[in-house]
Design an enzyme around this catalytic site. Structure first.
Site, short mmCIF file in Angstrom:
data_model
loop_
_atom_site.label_atom_id
_atom_site.label_comp_id
_atom_site.label_asym_id
_atom_site.label_seq_id
_atom_site.Cartn_x
_atom_site.Cartn_y
_atom_site.Cartn_z
N GLU A 124 -0.25 -6.45 -1.97
CA GLU A 124 0.46 -7.56 -1.91
C GLU A 124 -0.66 -8.82 -2.08
O GLU A 124 -1.67 -8.93 -1.60
CB GLU A 124 0.81 -7.52 -0.50
N GLY A 130 7.18 -10.66 7.28
CA GLY A 130 7.00 -11.37 8.64
C GLY A 130 6.13 -12.52 8.66
O GLY A 130 5.11 -12.35 8.17
N LYS A 148 -4.52 -5.00 6.05
CA LYS A 148 -5.02 -6.38 5.43
C LYS A 148 -6.24 -5.90 4.87
O LYS A 148 -7.18 -5.08 5.43
CB LYS A 148 -5.08 -7.30 6.38
N LYS A 206 0.67 -0.87 6.34
CA LYS A 206 0.04 -1.68 5.52
C LYS A 206 -1.00 -2.35 6.27
O LYS A 206 -1.17 -2.52 7.52
CB LYS A 206 1.02 -2.97 5.58
N ASP A 262 3.75 -12.66 -2.41
CA ASP A 262 4.22 -12.97 -1.21
C ASP A 262 4.02 -14.57 -1.30
O ASP A 262 4.97 -15.05 -1.49
CB ASP A 262 3.27 -12.28 -0.03
N SER A 274 2.02 -4.06 9.93
CA SER A 274 1.12 -4.74 9.34
C SER A 274 -0.21 -4.76 10.26
O SER A 274 -0.03 -5.33 11.23
CB SER A 274 1.68 -6.00 8.97
N ASP A 326 -2.74 -5.81 1.71
CA ASP A 326 -2.11 -7.24 1.67
C ASP A 326 -3.58 -7.79 1.64
O ASP A 326 -4.14 -8.04 2.58
CB ASP A 326 -1.09 -7.51 2.81
N LYS A 347 10.00 -13.45 2.48
CA LYS A 347 9.90 -13.97 4.06
C LYS A 347 10.83 -15.21 3.88
O LYS A 347 10.65 -16.00 3.08
CB LYS A 347 8.68 -14.62 4.18
O1 OSB Z 1 0.60 -12.15 4.50
O2 OSB Z 1 2.22 -10.88 5.38
C1 OSB Z 1 1.39 -11.71 5.53
C2 OSB Z 1 1.33 -12.65 9.21
C3 OSB Z 1 0.94 -13.96 9.21
C4 OSB Z 1 0.84 -14.44 7.87
C5 OSB Z 1 0.97 -13.89 6.95
C6 OSB Z 1 1.15 -12.30 6.95
C7 OSB Z 1 1.49 -11.91 8.04
C8 OSB Z 1 1.77 -10.44 8.55
C9 OSB Z 1 2.43 -10.36 9.74
O3 OSB Z 1 1.58 -9.56 7.54
C10 OSB Z 1 3.68 -9.15 9.36
C11 OSB Z 1 4.68 -9.14 10.88
O4 OSB Z 1 5.04 -10.34 10.86
O5 OSB Z 1 4.77 -8.27 11.29
MG MG Z 2 1.43 -11.03 3.05
#
Ligand code: OSB
Ligand code: MG
Length: 370
Positions: free
Chosen positions: A214, A291, A164, A162, A239, A136, A189, A263
């Protein structure tokens, strides 16, 4: 088994690079570690992965500590439990505080694993020996920096990327990635960065063959997501807005998503996560394990959960070495050159906690009862 006492640690793990999403930047990862003791002297570890500020959901490190001390631990300390379901039921009347509940439940699973000699994966009903991993990637200052990170992760074997996204960091980014890397497994995401007014932009993403988008819309919404899914082809993955198996049922019933990111922290524990997995598996809805940038303690439970058969898409499980200078499990887990993590087969956490490091990164420690 009878629960005797608990120790809580706020650890502050320095990040190598800040992690930016549409909701903000995290430059230090504070987290809550739980050490639970039974009356036979066995130990169980858990992690409540709330962020320092209420930007992803309403919980924070501070609310987690309060919830554990005031609302959750009083129902478990000095009490006897046979199953994790029974354990979770003891505080199920408490509304919310899902990260706190999850951390506590994990510590019980860990105790159960140690005392039964069965691995976490076996206790959860896991079938995979290896789990597939994706990276991510947070929002960077420039597209070429994101592309550099993608090159690196692809060369290391990661199975999907992935990125953001947010307004003005979306189409240009995805377009550049497709031009440079071709048809790699790619998803985005948004962490709730859009509204239904942005459907034109979200429709543009349809031409990039993304695995999923996402959480494009509101963090508590499912209705607008159902409206959006009718207007775009990219599968929506939820999510933030799925907090329970009941939420998952409703979202699927109204076609608000085609995929669910499970999660375990967000849904309040492994018991609830397995319920969502089972429900989705019956309806052929793919799930994958998300995560919260957990330390190796939290990740141990995510890895075991992702070994269940319905987790058919790569997990957000980059090793802590990408985020942290040091992990508090030692050695930490690794991703092989095909993008797989081996699921531990040993009982207990499956990894050893480096208590010296844990103490070194601890800024506050509490005992319950005090
Ligand atoms: O939206 O998936 C998310 C990390 C902190 C808060 C929200 C998210 C995330 C990640 C991290 O995308 C993914 C990871 O833990 O490797
Ligand atoms: Mg997410």
């Amino acid at each position: 088994m009878t629960i005797q006492k608990a120790e809580l640690f706020i650890v502050d793990l320095p990040l190598i690079h800040p992690f930016t999403t549409s909701f903000g930047t995290i430059d230090k990862r504070s987290s809550v570690i739980i050490k639970l003791f039974n009356t036979d002297g066995n130990i169980g570890w858990g992690e409540a992965p709330a962020l320092p500020l209420p930007l992803y959901n309403s919980e924070t490190v501070v609310t987690t500590m309060i919830a554990l001390q005031q609302y959750l631990l009083p129902f478990t300390i000095g009490k006897s439990f046979h199953t994790p379901q029974e354990f979770a039921t003891s505080y199920a009347h408490v509304k919310g505080h899902n990260f706190a509940k999850h951390g506590l439940e994990c510590a019980f699973w860990c105790l159960l694993s140690s005392t039964s000699g069965k691995s976490l994966s076996t206790l959860f009903g896991g079938t995979r020996k290896h789990i597939g991993v994706g990276e991510s990637i947070g929002i960077h200052k420039a597209i070429n920096l994101t592309c550099d990170e993608i090159s690196l992760r692809l060369s290391e074997g990661y199975q999907r990327i992935k990125v953001k996204i947010k307004l003005d960091w979306d189409i240009r980014l995805v377009d550049a990635i497709r031009k440079k890397f071709g048809d790699i497994p790619l998803m985005v995401d948004a962490n709730s960065a859009y509204t239904l007014k942005d459907v034109k932009i979200l429709r543009k993403l349809d031409s990039y063959n993304l695995m999923m988008i996402e959480q494009p819309l509101g963090d508590t919404d499912i209705i607008d997501h159902a409206t959006l899914q009718k207007q775009i082809q990219t599968p929506i993955c939820l999510d933030e807005s799925i907090l329970s198996a009941d939420d998952a049922r409703k979202a699927i019933e109204i076609n608000a998503c085609k995929i669910i990111n499970i999660k375990p922290g967000r849904v309040g524990g492994i018991v609830e996560s397995i319920k969502i997995h089972d429900f989705c598996n019956k309806r052929s809805i793919p799930v994958w394990c998300g995560g919260m940038l957990e330390s190796g303690i939290g990740r141990a439970f995510n890895i075991a959960l992702a070994s269940l058969p319905g987790f058919s898409l790569p997990a957000d499980m980059s090793p802590s070495s990408i985020f942290y200078k040091e992990d508090i499990i030692n050695p930490t887990y690794a991703v092989d050159n095909k993008g797989f993590i081996a699921v531990p087969t040993t009982a207990g956490l499956g990894f050893s906690v480096d208590e010296k490091r844990l103490k070194r990164y601890t800024s506050q420690q509490y005992s319950f009862p005090g």
